[in-house]
Scaffold this active site. Structure first.
Site, short mmCIF file in Angstrom:
data_model
loop_
_atom_site.label_atom_id
_atom_site.label_comp_id
_atom_site.label_asym_id
_atom_site.label_seq_id
_atom_site.Cartn_x
_atom_site.Cartn_y
_atom_site.Cartn_z
N CYS A 101 0.80 -1.24 0.00
CA CYS A 101 0.00 0.00 0.00
C CYS A 101 0.83 1.28 0.00
O CYS A 101 0.71 2.08 -0.92
CB CYS A 101 -0.95 -0.01 1.20
SG CYS A 101 -2.23 -1.26 1.03
N LYS B 205 6.04 -6.40 7.31
CA LYS B 205 5.91 -5.96 8.70
C LYS B 205 5.49 -7.17 9.51
O LYS B 205 5.12 -8.21 8.94
CB LYS B 205 4.91 -4.82 8.82
CG LYS B 205 3.47 -5.19 8.52
CD LYS B 205 2.59 -4.02 8.85
CE LYS B 205 1.13 -4.35 8.70
NZ LYS B 205 0.25 -3.27 9.10
P1 NAD Z 1 -4.59 -8.87 -3.22
O1 NAD Z 1 -3.67 -8.96 -4.38
O2 NAD Z 1 -4.27 -9.60 -1.97
O3 NAD Z 1 -6.05 -9.35 -3.67
C1 NAD Z 1 -6.62 -9.03 -4.89
C2 NAD Z 1 -7.38 -10.28 -5.38
O4 NAD Z 1 -8.12 -9.93 -6.55
C3 NAD Z 1 -6.45 -11.42 -5.78
O5 NAD Z 1 -6.81 -12.59 -5.06
C4 NAD Z 1 -6.69 -11.59 -7.28
O6 NAD Z 1 -6.59 -12.93 -7.71
C5 NAD Z 1 -8.10 -11.05 -7.42
N1 NAD Z 1 -8.45 -10.62 -8.79
C6 NAD Z 1 -7.69 -9.89 -9.65
N2 NAD Z 1 -8.37 -9.72 -10.81
C7 NAD Z 1 -9.57 -10.32 -10.66
C8 NAD Z 1 -10.70 -10.47 -11.50
N3 NAD Z 1 -10.71 -9.97 -12.76
N4 NAD Z 1 -11.75 -11.16 -11.03
C9 NAD Z 1 -11.74 -11.68 -9.79
N5 NAD Z 1 -10.70 -11.56 -8.93
C10 NAD Z 1 -9.63 -10.89 -9.38
O7 NAD Z 1 -4.77 -7.33 -2.92
P2 NAD Z 1 -5.22 -6.65 -1.54
O8 NAD Z 1 -4.03 -6.43 -0.70
O9 NAD Z 1 -6.38 -7.39 -1.01
O10 NAD Z 1 -5.68 -5.22 -2.06
C11 NAD Z 1 -6.87 -5.05 -2.80
C12 NAD Z 1 -7.17 -3.56 -2.89
O11 NAD Z 1 -7.41 -3.04 -1.56
C13 NAD Z 1 -6.03 -2.71 -3.45
O12 NAD Z 1 -6.56 -1.66 -4.19
C14 NAD Z 1 -5.33 -2.18 -2.21
O13 NAD Z 1 -4.66 -0.97 -2.45
C15 NAD Z 1 -6.52 -1.96 -1.29
N6 NAD Z 1 -6.19 -2.00 0.13
C16 NAD Z 1 -5.31 -2.90 0.60
C17 NAD Z 1 -5.02 -2.96 1.97
C18 NAD Z 1 -4.02 -3.96 2.51
O14 NAD Z 1 -3.62 -3.80 3.66
N7 NAD Z 1 -3.64 -4.98 1.76
C19 NAD Z 1 -5.65 -2.06 2.84
C20 NAD Z 1 -6.57 -1.16 2.32
C21 NAD Z 1 -6.83 -1.13 0.96
#
Ligand code: NAD
Length: 433
Positions: A261, A322
């Site tokens: 992030c 982390k």
């Molecule tokens: P991640 O990569 O862990 O998860 C994303 C998931 O989406 C994956 O499992 C992937 O296979 C799936 N995906 C991708 N394309 C797809 C599609 N076309 N159809 C269905 N599934 C699909 O990512 P994350 O860490 O969960 O982050 C997701 C969003 O949330 C990002 O925008 C991130 O910036 C935001 N976010 C993350 C956090 C964090 O701490 N990780 C916190 C707040 C916000």
């Protein structure tokens, strides 16, 4: 309420599980069939404290299911959360291809009114783009809402269950109110559900992450100056933290921030500024200082060994970006290990939860130790990269007896320099001479 969550990653899985925990029927969708198959077998693909218990209970009580069938999930759901990744593209902008694909798929699957919610972190204007994409694929009515997520990995369940605030960006009051009702069980202690317009909600998420990243880079910059002038960053941190205007959070100097992030969102916001011909000067510096911080750390290691790391054996404690997560996306450990390897050093590493990830990233290029002491056998130095609780109070005598040279580079200022020197270690911290 029937809810669909598209993208079952660190965010989608927690969001889906927690909405099920408050009584909703949730289907979590992902296009990674292997991940969904694992979840269907009861295997949780990520390490997140408290999550397995919630998933297990809600699957057992049939409120939570996992599927690759997006079309069926859209048809079944009243509210659809988009929680797919928005990684950094080569330009530094957020890569919105997954968001756009999902929006089109949702549009094609629509069969009646739905509320489509952006949970992913997306640049200003993206939720409006989602509206246009969905509209191009369906004649059914729908509303779009921005609902950025503020959970922290490592404490994600607690953060989601007891948020500081919930942000809802909506142009249509009734769509915003649907979200307010959905979140009511999570804000019973009086935390606000903050209603605003869509663009402001989108930007607020970036502002929060960029601000926290700025605090870290600021402290790292002061720490670097401490090294030049012979001052102590830990005393400065304590002095700042007790100032009520500043507060104690995110003031730790170290090897720099990582994860999926802060680096990505800082770059994306810089990119948004450039697109609007408004250079984000502070954030450019935040990002530069952070990139440099890992380089400075490695340079200390190089300097200690007279510039020659070839043939040296280095132990690494901590690989996840982390503590309390297995996530190694953009982790400082990866930069550090790649530098050590390219300098010809041998690396043995240990992390309480990220060993599988490390194996996937490094294969046989590094040795993965069975515990933290095992990577110290005949080591020329230890680099502490992630401040897991279990590394805070180790058996220093045991460490010393195993290492070829008792040298510690503490990338998180976990140990007391005076005590380490007394114990016979050569010790390097960050911003403490
Ligand atoms: P991640 O990569 O862990 O998860 C994303 C998931 O989406 C994956 O499992 C992937 O296979 C799936 N995906 C991708 N394309 C797809 C599609 N076309 N159809 C269905 N599934 C699909 O990512 P994350 O860490 O969960 O982050 C997701 C969003 O949330 C990002 O925008 C991130 O910036 C935001 N976010 C993350 C956090 C964090 O701490 N990780 C916190 C707040 C916000």
């Amino acid at each position: 309420m029937n809810i669909g969550v598209i993208g079952t990653g660190y965010v989608g899985l927690v969001v889906g599980a927690c909405f099920a925990e408050s009584g909703n029927d949730v289907v979590c969708i992902d296009n990674n069939a292997a991940k969904i198959a694992k979840l269907q077998e009861g295997v949780i693909p990520i390490y997140e404290p408290g999550l397995p218990e919630i998933i297990e209970r809600n699957v057992r009580e049939e409120r939570l299911t996992f599927s690759t069938d997006l079309e069926a999930a859209v048809k079944k759901s009243f509210i659809i959360f988009i929680a797919v990744g928005t990684p950094t593209s080569s330009s530094g902008a957020a890569d919105l291809s997954a968001i756009r694909n999902v929006a089109a798929e949702i549009g094609r699957a629509m069969d009646r009114y739905k509320v489509i919610v952006t949970k992913s972190t997306v640049p200003v204007g993206t939720t409006e783009q989602i509206r246009e994409i969905v509209k191009s694929q369906t004649k059914h009515p729908f509303d779009v809402v921005s609902n950025p997520e503020f959970l922290k990995q490592g404490a994600a369940v607690e953060d989601f269950m007891k948020p500081d605030r919930v942000v809802v960006g909506a142009d249509q009051i009734h769509a915003g109110e649907i979200l307010r009702d959905l979140y009511a069980p999570f804000v019973r202690t009086g935390r606000p559900v903050m209603m605003m317009d869509i663009r402001t909600a989108e930007l607020l998420k970036y502002a929060a992450n960029a601000f926290l990243a700025a605090r870290i880079s600021f402290m790292n910059e002061i720490a670097n100056l401490c090294e030049h002038v012979g001052a102590n960053i830990e005393m400065i941190r304590n002095g700042l933290a007790t100032d009520e205007r500043i507060g104690p959070a995110f003031l730790f100097a170290g090897i720099g921030f990582g994860g999926s992030c802060f680096p990505k969102d800082t770059l994306a916001l810089i990119h948004t500024g450039r697109e609007h011909k408004y250079p984000m000067k502070i954030l450019e510096a935040v990002s530069d200082v952070n990139t440099n911080q890992a380089v400075r750390f490695i340079d200390k290691v190089r300097a200690h060994f007279g510039g020659k790391l070839s043939g040296k054996r280095i132990g690494i404690w901590g690989l996840a970006f982390k503590p309390r997560t297995n996530d190694m996306r953009d982790a400082p450990s990866v930069k550090v290990i790649e530098s050590l390897l390219s300098d010809g050093a041998t690396v043995a590493a240990y992390d309480p939860e990220a060993m599988e990830e490390a194996k996937r990233i490094f294969g046989s290029r590094i040795q993965l130790a069975s515990n933290n002491y095992a990577c110290l056998q005949d080591a020329d130095a230890l680099l502490l990269v992630t401040e897991w609780q279990t590394f805070r109070n180790p058996n220093f005598e045991r460490m010393k007896s195993m290492m070829k040279q008792p040298v510690v580079f503490d990338g998180r200022n976990v140990y007391d320099p005076a005590q380490m020197r007394q114990l016979g270690f050569t010790y390097y911290g960050v911003g403490r001479v």
